[in-house]
Design an enzyme around this catalytic site. Sequence first.
Site, PDB file in Angstrom:
ATOM      1  N   ALA A   1       0.843  -1.199   0.000  1.00 54.58           N
ATOM      2  CA  ALA A   1       0.000   0.000   0.000  1.00 54.58           C
ATOM      3  C   ALA A   1       0.880   1.251   0.000  1.00 54.58           C
ATOM      4  O   ALA A   1       1.914   1.266   0.651  1.00 54.58           O
ATOM      5  CB  ALA A   1      -0.886  -0.001   1.239  1.00 54.58           C
TER       6      ALA A   1
ATOM      7  N   CYS B   1      11.959   3.679   4.905  1.00 56.29           N
ATOM      8  CA  CYS B   1      12.087   5.130   4.791  1.00 56.29           C
ATOM      9  C   CYS B   1      12.627   5.671   6.105  1.00 56.29           C
ATOM     10  O   CYS B   1      12.318   6.778   6.511  1.00 56.29           O
ATOM     11  CB  CYS B   1      10.755   5.756   4.468  1.00 56.29           C
ATOM     12  SG  CYS B   1       9.524   5.442   5.699  1.00 56.29           S
TER      13      CYS B   1
END
Lengths: 1016, 180, 354
Positions: free
Chosen positions: A419, A542
């Site tokens: 997602a 990230c």
Amino acid sequence: MGRKAKFDETKKVKKGPGRKAKKQQDPVFKKGLLDDDKEEKKLSHRQKQRAARRLKKKKEIQEKRKALKEAKKNPTQETEQTEEATSCSEDETPKGFTDDNKEWLKPKKATNKAKDPESDSNESDDEGLGEDENDASSDNDESENEEKEVSKKSKKENYKVGTLDDLFHDTDEEQDETLNDVEDDDTKKPYNSDSSAESDESEKDDDDDDDMLPIEKANIKLKKKQRLEKKLADEEMQLNIAKQDVFAFPSEEELQNPTSLQDVLQRIKDIVAVLGDFNRLKEESRSRCEYTDLLLKDLCLYYSYNEFLMEVLMQIFPVQELVEFLEASEVSRPITLRTNSLKTRRRDLAQALINRGVNLDPVGKWSKVGLVVYSSTVPIGATPEYLAGHYILQGASSFLPVMALAPQENERILDMCAAPGGKASHIAAIMKNTGSLFANDANKERTKAIVGNFHRLGVVNAIICNYDGRQFPEVIKGFDRVLLDAPCTGTGVIAKDPSVKTTKDQKDIQRCFNLQRQLLLAAIDCCNAKSSSGGYIVYSTCSILPEENEWVVNYVLKRRNVKLVPTGLDFGTEGFQKYRHHRFHPSLKLTRRFYPHTHNMDGFFVAKLKKFSNVIPEPVKDEDDEEAEQENENGDGENEVNKQNGDVSPETKNKLKAGAKRPAKADSSQPQQKKQKPNGASPQTPSAASSLTANQNKKNQKKKKNKTGQKSEVVDKQDHTSANSTEQEKTNGDKKQNELDTTEIQGDVSTPNNKVTLSASQKRRNRKKNKQGQKGENKVNKNENDSATIIKPVTSKEVPNESTLDREKNKGNTNASILNSTDSVAGKKRKNKKKNKESLIITKESTSVSAEPQTVQEGDKNQVTQTTTEVNLNEFNKNIQINTSGKGSPSKKKNKQSQVQENTNKIEQSNKDVLNKESPQTKDTNKINGSDQQTSNESSSKKKKNRKKNKNKQAGALSQINKNENKVTETVEIAAAKKLKNKKNKQKQIGKLDSNKGMKKGVDKKNFKRNKPKGK
Amino acid sequence: MKILSEDRTRILFEKLTKYIGVNVKLLIDRPDGTYCFREKKDRVYYISERLLQLAQTVKPDHLVSAGTCFGKFTKTNKFRLHITALTYIAPYAPFKLWVKPSAEQQFLYGHHVIKSGLGRITENTPKNQGVVIFTMSDIPIGFGVTARSTTDCRHADPLATIAFHQADIGEYIRSEDTLV
Amino acid sequence: MDIVNDILEREQKKAEKYKPIVVEKHLELEFDVGTLLTSDTNDLDSKLIKSDQERDIYLQSLARDNTQLLLNKIWELPTERIDEAIVVRLPQPTTVLPRAKPVPKPKPLTKWQEFAKAKGITKTKKSKLEWDEQLQKWVPLYGFRKAAAEKEKNWLIPVPQNLDPMTDMYEKKATEKSEKVAKNELQRLKNIARARKVKIPRVGLPITSDKASSTQLATATSVAKASTASLGKFQDKLPKEKEARGKGVHELIPGKERKRKLPVPTPAAEKEQNLSMIDRILRKRPKIDMEKAVSKHINEEQLQRSEEKKSMKPMKGRGKPKGKGNATNFSAKKPKGGKGQRNPSKKNPGRKRR
């Protein structure tokens, strides 16, 4: 973009276009901070300090000048003028606008100068804040430059001017005022320079030039010169200041009430400059950590981070780079979009968007599909092209993992945390809708986003499913490639979500990397090593924290048959190989890190793994887990450092591709082998060591002389001695090995910093053991009495100092750590006396270190350890009695032994159950180990004591006792040696430390077996 | 993922023929592998046989979507075509309708196509014919049903509705959650 | 002497006839004399087991030996003699024998018990006798002597003011009592029904045709339609008739195949089915569409008219009055703003530019 781990379902994830392009609003501050930089502020303490210092400087300068003039042999009045100027500046208090607060109004410039380089470097990577700062700084430089040259060319005319200016002395003052108020409203503005001041002075002069008498003009000219000269003086002084000292350490009350953000920023820059070259710019009586602490506080205040995160960041970056990073993560990255190569080409898309009034460029050489958007008149997330699926908004960093994955056509690929489907659709686009793509996400809501994006982008070869990634291997396996963009703390994307600054803490990171480890293991299980084209796994986050990146990869390297391969990304910085106390696998430099301040994309981490075998090695329990547990219960790394360094080093050494099993064996073997300490072997060791040293003394005299105090040395020496000893008497070789290993293990525990030497010593130890083994074979059946004869004299020799040792023991019996420390001290003292005590000493030292955690622990643990020690104690008393009675009945021993083991097991159990408040079992094993060690020493000494008593009672009994003891021990040794023999063959082809350990375990077990029948 | 029942298949095909006429056959017999229609929770998915095999390994309640969703069967057992089917309908559509750039946004917000917004239309498009709606730069942006035939369009007044809106790509934003 | 010998020989013979009672095993057997069970953990002789002729003998001997051992064990137990029979009292069996029937389920709670459980109400033991002030004696709570006590107690019941004086209070009391009993009985039955999961109407009587819901009626119709000799195959349907759907309906309808899903055909077969169906659908299409025909016609007219316009233009030379052409030939074409190719032969050289 890697989404952040969403632990509380309350806050909804923003969906749809534009959620990526989120503007970062300015940090919010308390009113108290903001308002008071408007009204003009009086001298802060620090500024006063500076002013005072500058005065001093000025005086010196003028002395210099004077000296210079004396050299020139033209004494002028100018000198005394300067003197009286200084005098007046001294006597009048610094209020209003006078010389000295003119001076303290300057140093902004100096610090600006200090700041320039970094601002320039900023310019390279961020637009928004970079530019304005830069032009400010740049015109700073130019202003200063021209000032400098002014100063240069008008050096000589100083003197003529000087002659006149006692006449115009009073008028100087009000002229200065004009200059000053110009200057001090300069100081109000953050980035400013005297260039402006200069200009408006000049125009001031110009407008009053007209309608003036010549004399006034002359006067003005003179005054101008005067001013110039003053400026020169200041200038010079500035230079000196810049050279000598930039930053005065603020006092507490200043820290209590921070004046304004500007000051904080200023302070930050100063500290950075100071830390830049510390030993020149530091204040005396200020340690580096004081500076760093202050910097930490200021950064937290200025960028509104929480302390914890800032600390972590400081550990990652050097200060200079840290500030850049923080600045970079304040501004959001430029919006980038990816062309959907399924529907259009980049050129066409760019054309279409430009027609819609979007200002964009190709993102870079490295990407064929990326476009970066500078400005747009239409909402970039709602153009017909967007809706028709010609492009998708995606961070530049999100291209990287897919590029690293390098999917081929007709492959079966899995995106585990897909997602909102940006990366997955990129994969599909590269595959040209061939093959099959599994897009999985744990969050049902967010799978909707995947569905939307896929249909919009025309991805038809995808199966979208909603599993927890950890369960995915049960669903389907055998993928050619797997992409895992794991949920993380998002410390790389602070620009997008500033909430990270304050919300994240140890717990979150903990949760994150545990989850990430499991996910990555699952991903690897899903992948099929045998696939012709693939077998690759790409792991990306990230986040920039090594806990979530390198450490996780390092963890799976041990647990699965995977190896790191180059990511194929030609830019980005290499991954860490060591971070704080962690030492990662050397191949981790193949991973790639991306930072906002260096690459102008979100902070990101990409690692590419190749799976080379589908077999799953049996799960290992090693320092990573323990560390994880530890981090659960206490964040501080201190007592971790003691352990992990030791543990990591050997494993990361011998762990290469298939190295997963070895650490397992090592770890599994260690505890039992520690528990085995108390039985047969250890009571014998001192005597053994002593006996060896009896013969060794002559050889090792010189060594002892020049021996230094450091432990590693000691350990090495001790190896030598033990090794030689084994050559001398093979019969109790195995015991010395035990002895050795205890020392070695605790050596690991004890010496965090010099582990290199340790590992070296371990290698040596291996060699020695092999030798022992070979020798041991042929000389096993050596007759008992010689060892007995050897032992006897030595023991009799040792009695006195052993007894002293005893006293210490009995004194400190209650608390292991204290006792050990005392012992270690005593041991150091006694080191130069006899070689044989070295073994004891070393063990003691190590125990003392390993016992420190106990003191840290709660009371109950201390109790546990004490009980174990007590158990050992009376156990050994028993042993001795048994020996004296001549019937060694080790069945009893065994009971005791089992008790000890029970205790240890209990401890381990409790640790397993309650992670956060219990201590991990490394500590406990160490604890037990330590206690055992100590007890072994005690027991030995006790034995000696008994002997002593017996001796001064009747000598015959003594000999009797010794005989019996030796009988018991000899049989044990023979058995052990036999065992050794058949183990050796194995050990030859696999020369491993752990196999040795396993062997030793076996040996000790054997001891039991052999003892039992004797007991009956 | 279960196979469509007889009548449901019929309903589906009837609906598709409204939009792409005889080209429905092209969806069924394709050069690249065999494709088929499957339904899951009344949604109809168009998926290749090969992908279907893989999709069947996933438990039904964990499977969100596979292949391309064409539409859904309503409670009254009618088939409603979703915008997601546009990928397959647009290239095969015999009857097309182009809207002017000015009218694009209007349509994308779910309004009907009116005469003033009409750029071009296929010759002799009959009334009540399913048409795919393009922008002038030939980007398909949705589909609808003609309110009047091409010939009538000529004479229609500028505010008259030419095509009724049925689905548009604006739904990707407007109703992402209810999309599939 | 010889007597002794032949006695011994006889003994010998006897001994040969019987096998010895001592059996030596490699491993000890496990006995459970309580259940007369012994288990032999020694492994079988593989080659004897393999060979067909020896197998039976081997097994028999094995059985015999083990039995012998078991008997030995039994004989070790203390024996007593009960009327000329030697009896052994077997010890408690150690092996647990599996239960024949499943463990009975706990009784489902009654409504009240559930409620009490939920509320944490625990029943308090009432004393069976209680002291009656009026009668000055102990009266049982229920049962024997209770009724008598009651009768004795209220030999007279006052009629309250609000009732009419003619009410028979005794009868009233009796009816109340009977109602209570009835209610209790109903509760009991309900509890049983709930326990057995029997469907009972919540209130009142089971539904009848006049107060049936639409779904029930639909179900009834579809069931009725299907209950013919040919399972409703030849029953004609109404234009918009739906099959009754819902839980349990499918089972009611006779002749419905019970399997849930349709069988998944092979890809090829499915493809064939689909194609044939599409063909059917497409074949059904060509019915004359008045609308379309008319529009087509109009369209053609317009076309050919514009055609002839084009053809006529050149042969009509100069004499053609201006504007008339425009009046007649209707075309949606806009005037070309001087952009069309201009021929100098024409009188009007393009549009006038202002």
